[in-house]
Every structure is written in structure tokens, then in C-alpha cells.
Design an enzyme around this catalytic site. Structure first.
Site, PDB file in Angstrom:
ATOM      1  N   ARG A 128      15.582  62.362  78.066  1.00 29.21           N
ATOM      2  CA  ARG A 128      16.689  63.307  78.374  1.00 29.21           C
ATOM      3  C   ARG A 128      18.010  62.583  78.668  1.00 29.21           C
ATOM      4  NH1 ARG A 128      12.367  65.619  81.202  1.00 29.21           N
ATOM      5  NH2 ARG A 128      11.450  67.307  79.976  1.00 29.21           N
ATOM      6  N   LYS A 150      30.698  62.366  70.242  1.00 28.41           N
ATOM      7  CA  LYS A 150      29.933  63.177  69.287  1.00 28.41           C
ATOM      8  C   LYS A 150      28.814  62.321  68.709  1.00 28.41           C
ATOM      9  CE  LYS A 150      33.118  66.710  67.652  1.00 28.41           C
ATOM     10  NZ  LYS A 150      33.851  67.226  66.478  1.00 28.41           N
ATOM     11  N   GLU A 192      41.242  58.625  58.183  1.00 23.01           N
ATOM     12  CA  GLU A 192      41.287  59.098  59.576  1.00 23.01           C
ATOM     13  C   GLU A 192      42.527  58.557  60.303  1.00 23.01           C
ATOM     14  OE1 GLU A 192      39.471  61.384  60.907  1.00 23.01           O
ATOM     15  OE2 GLU A 192      37.526  61.419  59.899  1.00 23.01           O
ATOM     16  N   LYS A 234      43.145  59.712  70.015  1.00 21.87           N
ATOM     17  CA  LYS A 234      41.885  60.452  70.148  1.00 21.87           C
ATOM     18  C   LYS A 234      41.565  60.688  71.624  1.00 21.87           C
ATOM     19  CE  LYS A 234      37.412  61.330  68.538  1.00 21.87           C
ATOM     20  NZ  LYS A 234      36.343  61.111  67.619  1.00 21.87           N
ATOM     21  N   GLU A 244      35.374  70.512  72.235  1.00 23.08           N
ATOM     22  CA  GLU A 244      35.967  71.163  71.061  1.00 23.08           C
ATOM     23  C   GLU A 244      36.102  72.675  71.202  1.00 23.08           C
ATOM     24  OE1 GLU A 244      34.775  69.264  67.334  1.00 23.08           O
ATOM     25  OE2 GLU A 244      35.141  71.166  66.309  1.00 23.08           O
ATOM     26  N   ARG A 248      40.609  69.875  70.698  1.00 22.56           N
ATOM     27  CA  ARG A 248      39.835  68.923  69.884  1.00 22.56           C
ATOM     28  C   ARG A 248      39.690  69.407  68.439  1.00 22.56           C
ATOM     29  NH1 ARG A 248      34.713  65.132  71.730  1.00 22.56           N
ATOM     30  NH2 ARG A 248      34.597  63.980  69.758  1.00 22.56           N
ATOM     31  N   ASN A 252      40.103  68.075  63.424  1.00 23.08           N
ATOM     32  CA  ASN A 252      39.508  68.497  62.142  1.00 23.08           C
ATOM     33  C   ASN A 252      40.556  68.666  61.043  1.00 23.08           C
ATOM     34  OD1 ASN A 252      36.965  68.522  63.288  1.00 23.08           O
ATOM     35  ND2 ASN A 252      37.231  70.606  64.060  1.00 23.08           N
ATOM     36  N   HIS A 255      39.672  68.343  57.423  1.00 19.79           N
ATOM     37  CA  HIS A 255      38.209  68.316  57.332  1.00 19.79           C
ATOM     38  C   HIS A 255      37.614  69.563  56.679  1.00 19.79           C
ATOM     39  CE1 HIS A 255      38.538  64.798  59.814  1.00 19.79           C
ATOM     40  NE2 HIS A 255      37.236  64.659  59.926  1.00 19.79           N
ATOM     41  N   HIS A 259      35.284  68.337  54.063  1.00 18.74           N
ATOM     42  CA  HIS A 259      33.814  68.420  54.132  1.00 18.74           C
ATOM     43  C   HIS A 259      33.249  69.070  52.881  1.00 18.74           C
ATOM     44  CE1 HIS A 259      33.251  67.917  58.760  1.00 18.74           C
ATOM     45  NE2 HIS A 259      33.105  66.782  58.115  1.00 18.74           N
ATOM     46  N   HIS A 271      33.715  59.585  53.708  1.00 20.40           N
ATOM     47  CA  HIS A 271      34.250  60.631  54.575  1.00 20.40           C
ATOM     48  C   HIS A 271      35.784  60.579  54.648  1.00 20.40           C
ATOM     49  CE1 HIS A 271      34.500  63.417  57.920  1.00 20.40           C
ATOM     50  NE2 HIS A 271      35.199  62.514  58.592  1.00 20.40           N
TER      51      HIS A 271
HETATM   52  N1  GLY Z   1      35.910  63.218  64.543  1.00 15.21           N
HETATM   53  C1  GLY Z   1      36.310  64.404  65.196  1.00 15.21           C
HETATM   54  C2  GLY Z   1      35.927  64.478  66.624  1.00 15.21           C
HETATM   55  O1  GLY Z   1      35.460  63.507  67.190  1.00 15.21           O
HETATM   56  O2  GLY Z   1      36.091  65.507  67.228  1.00 15.21           O
END
Ligand code: GLY
Length: 377
Positions: A128, A150, A192, A234, A244, A248, A252, A255, A259, A271
Site C-alpha cells: 500500500r 503521476k 514537452e 511544472k 488535476e 493541472r 494537457n 495532448h 494522444h 509521445h
Molecule cells: N504530464 C502531465 C502531467 O503530469 O500532468
């Protein structure tokens, strides 16, 4: 920047669940043991890496961890997005358990985005949750995926569909590692970096216009400064919105279409390459609706082209819409798209599927310059 000197910087990230330092320092790989010890503690360290990166750096990292008093073990998986699956994650957990790690011990993710996501998710789920130290070795991982917590694996149904927000205890980025990655991979990561310039930093964007970040003449200290600036951008976003819910989502940018292009290419396009296509397309769409100026869209296309990335894609528009709507970022029958207003300023707008289709019509197949990726069959 929180602290910096000629040889690098330390950026402090403070999310609601955890605060940690991101060290961006040439040569710091050999000190990673001491930094992991200070931030995570524990007795045992499991280094998770892939078949490309482990032969280059795993021994150095394990030596440093052992010097700092850790008992070490290593789990190496086949390099590539195809490994970011439940089978590799389960094998990684079994390896962590066999090495006898407890919840007080630490997983060290050594590599690019796939490694960081996979090892981060293994750490998030082992007993956990145990600590993870992120040691990114690709530009994309240094400027983006190692920061912000993430973690994920892919499912049959789509990319990153199983995962957790799990912040690292420390991020250790050594820009000298970039000397061993191919120019193609470095170029892919630039997508990016360009995105960060468009969403938050006109000065970084102008710097990229003046000189592409994949210029081989960049020296390692200059690279370290650019990486640290990207980490700060970031950081400012994830400190304000770790999960997010709002701000956040601006990360995107590029994206939603990106994507879809990535999926249509069967992940043969990287990517960052797909993010660049998505960024150029959404900029053209925004210009056509008067949301940003034509000049802004053209600057974005020009900088993407100058980095050797595609500015457009040849794909049926209904396929782009269908793939974008099956992405996990979909909300109900619509999607949140990030639109550039000017360089350094963006807006998140909820659009219906029909409105999104109009954006795709306006942005795809309409490049004024640069190269098009041909994916239509
Ligand atoms: N790569 C996008 C994020 O970390 O939210």
C-alpha cells in the site's frame, strides 16, 4: 529557482500530499545514494530500470546507494512502451517482495518515462505504498514525467488507464545522462519543452526560437538551466493542483489531438512528437476561431519545425475525434481542450464532441509550414 549555482539547481516541489526536491545537477548521479538516504531512509533499495538504461547507469547508481548504506537489488525489464503493462508491473512487485523490501524501503526508478511510470506505480502499490526516488535519464522524464507524481501502466483499453498519484521522495536529474540518448529521442522530448514555453513562459519560448534545445552545441550547464526552468513551470502547476482538478489540466496542452495521433500510429511515433502535432493543430484551430492571433499560431508552428518535429498529421478527422473521445481525459460527452491565447497564456475550455470535431477540422491538415506525419492508410 529555489537554489542554483553554475553546476545546477535544486527546485522544491510542495504538493498537498508531499514536498520534495528536484536536483538538476550535472554529475549528480554519483551522489544519488546520499540524496535517497536523506529523503527516503530505509535499509533496502530496489533499482528498477530497462534494458537500454541499466547497462549504462545501474552499476553507478547501485554503488552510490551501497556507499550510502543500502542493500541493493535490481529489476530490469525490456525497454519500450510495450513493457508498461500489468505483467511487468506484477513481475516488478514480485522482485521487490523477493528482495525483502518493507514499506520503509525505497524503489529507485532509473530511466525514462516508461520506467518512472512503471516503478512509481509499483512503489505506490507495494504494501500500500513505499517510497520512490525518481532518477530520470531522458529529457522527457527530466522535464515532465518524473515530477508531479503521476504513475501508471497501460491497459488493453488505453494508455495510462491504471495508476496512482504517488509523489517521489526525491528527483535526481543528471543532464550528463543525455549524452547517451539518441538525437531522435532528444528531439521527441522537445515537444514537452515547447509545450511548457507556450503555456507559461514567453522567455523560454523565445529562447527555443533563438536556438532549438536539441542543438548538439548546447553544453550541459545550459541544458541543466533549461531543464530546471521546465521543472519550475511544472512545479508551479502541480503545487497548485496535484490531482488535476483544474490548473493541472493546462499541462494537457497539445495532448487531446496528440494522444489520438499517438494511438493511431500504434505508438510508433513518440509521445513528444505527437504532442507537437497536437500543439500545432490546436494553435491553428484557436487562430481560426480568433482565440489567438495567426502570428501566435505561426510562431508555434515555426518553433516546432525548427526542432525537427512534425507540425501536422495526415489522418481522417473522424478517426482523430473517435480516438480523442476514447481517451481517459474525456468528460461525459465532451472533452476539456487547452487553447493557446498567446505565447505564455492558455485557457481550458469544455467542448462538446461536435465542437471538438470543428476544432479538428480547423487544425488538422491546415499547416502553413513544416512536415506532416503520414498515418492515413
Ligand atoms: N504530464 C502531465 C502531467 O503530469 O500532468
Amino acid at each position: 529557482m529555489d537554489s542554483s549555482n553554475k553546476r545546477g539547481s535544486v527546485v522544491r516541489v510542495s504538493t498537498s500530499s508531499r514536498a520534495y526536491d528536484v536536483h538538476v545537477v550535472p554529475g549528480i548521479l554519483d551522489d544519488c545514494g546520499a540524496l535517497v538516504r536523506q529523503s527516503a531512509g530505509g535499509q533496502k533499495a530496489m533499482v528498477v530500470s530497462d534494458t537500454n538504461v541499466a547497462p549504462l547507469y545501474a552499476r553507478r547508481v547501485m554503488d552510490s546507494l551501497e556507499k550510502a548504506g543500502y542493500e541493493t537489488a535490481k529489476f530490469v525489464f525490456a525497454a519500450g512502451e510495450a513493457s508498461k503493462r500489468a505483467g511487468t508491473w506484477a513481475s516488478c512487485l514480485e522482485a521487490i517482495a523477493s528482495a525483502g523490501l518493507t514499506r520503509d524501503d525505497v524503489v529507485v526508478a532509473l530511466g525514462g518515462g516508461v520506467t518512472g511510470d512503471l516503478a512509481g506505480f509499483a512503489a505506490a502499490s507495494y504494501m500500500r505504498g513505499c517510497s520512490v526516488a525518481q532518477v530520470p535519464t531522458s529529457l522527457l522524464a527530466m522535464v515532465d514525467s518524473s515530477v508531479g507524481g503521476k504513475t501508471a501502466i497501460d491497459l488493453e483499453a488505453g494508455k495510462n488507464l491504471a495508476g496512482a498519484f504517488w509523489q517521489p521522495s526525491v528527483v535526481i536529474a543528471d543532464p550528463t545522462c543525455l549524452s547517451t540518448i539518441s538525437h531522435e529521442l532528444l528531439t521527441d522530448s522537445c515537444g514537452e519543452v515547447i509545450k511548457h514555453g507556450v503555456l507559461a513562459d514567453p522567455k523560454l519560448f523565445s529562447q527555443l526560437e533563438a536556438r532549438p534545445i536539441n542543438d548538439p552545441e548546447y553544453d550541459v550547464d545550459e541544458l541543466a538551466a533549461v531543464i530546471a526552468r521546465n521543472v519550475e513551470i511544472k512545479r508551479d502547476v502541480v503545487d497548485a493542483d496535484e490531482r488535476e482538478r483544474g490548473l493541472r489540466q493546462t499541462l494537457n496542452l497539445g495532448h487531446t489531438i496528440g494522444h489520438a495521433v499517438e494511438a493511431a500510429s500504434n505508438f510508433t511515433l513518440g509521445h513528444g512528437t505527437c504532442v507537437s502535432i497536437g500543439l500545432a493543430a490546436i494553435a491553428r484551430a484557436a487562430a481560426s476561431l480568433g482565440i489567438c492571433s495567426d502570428q501566435t499560431a505561426q510562431r508555434i508552428e515555426r518553433v516546432i519545425d525548427a526542432h525537427g518535429l512534425y507540425t501536422d498529421v495526415d489522418l481522417p478527422h473522424d478517426q482523430i475525434v473517435r480516438l480523442a473521445m476514447s481517451d481517459k481525459k474525456r468528460h461525459g460527452d465532451g472533452v476539456n481542450v487547452v487553447l493557446p491565447l498567446e505565447v505564455g497564456k492558455v485557457e481550458v475550455r469544455r467542448v462538446s464532441m461536435a465542437e471538438f470535431a470543428r476544432l479538428v477540422d480547423a487544425g488538422c491538415g491546415t499547416a502553413s509550414l513544416g512536415r506532416t506525419a503520414h498515418l492515413a492508410r
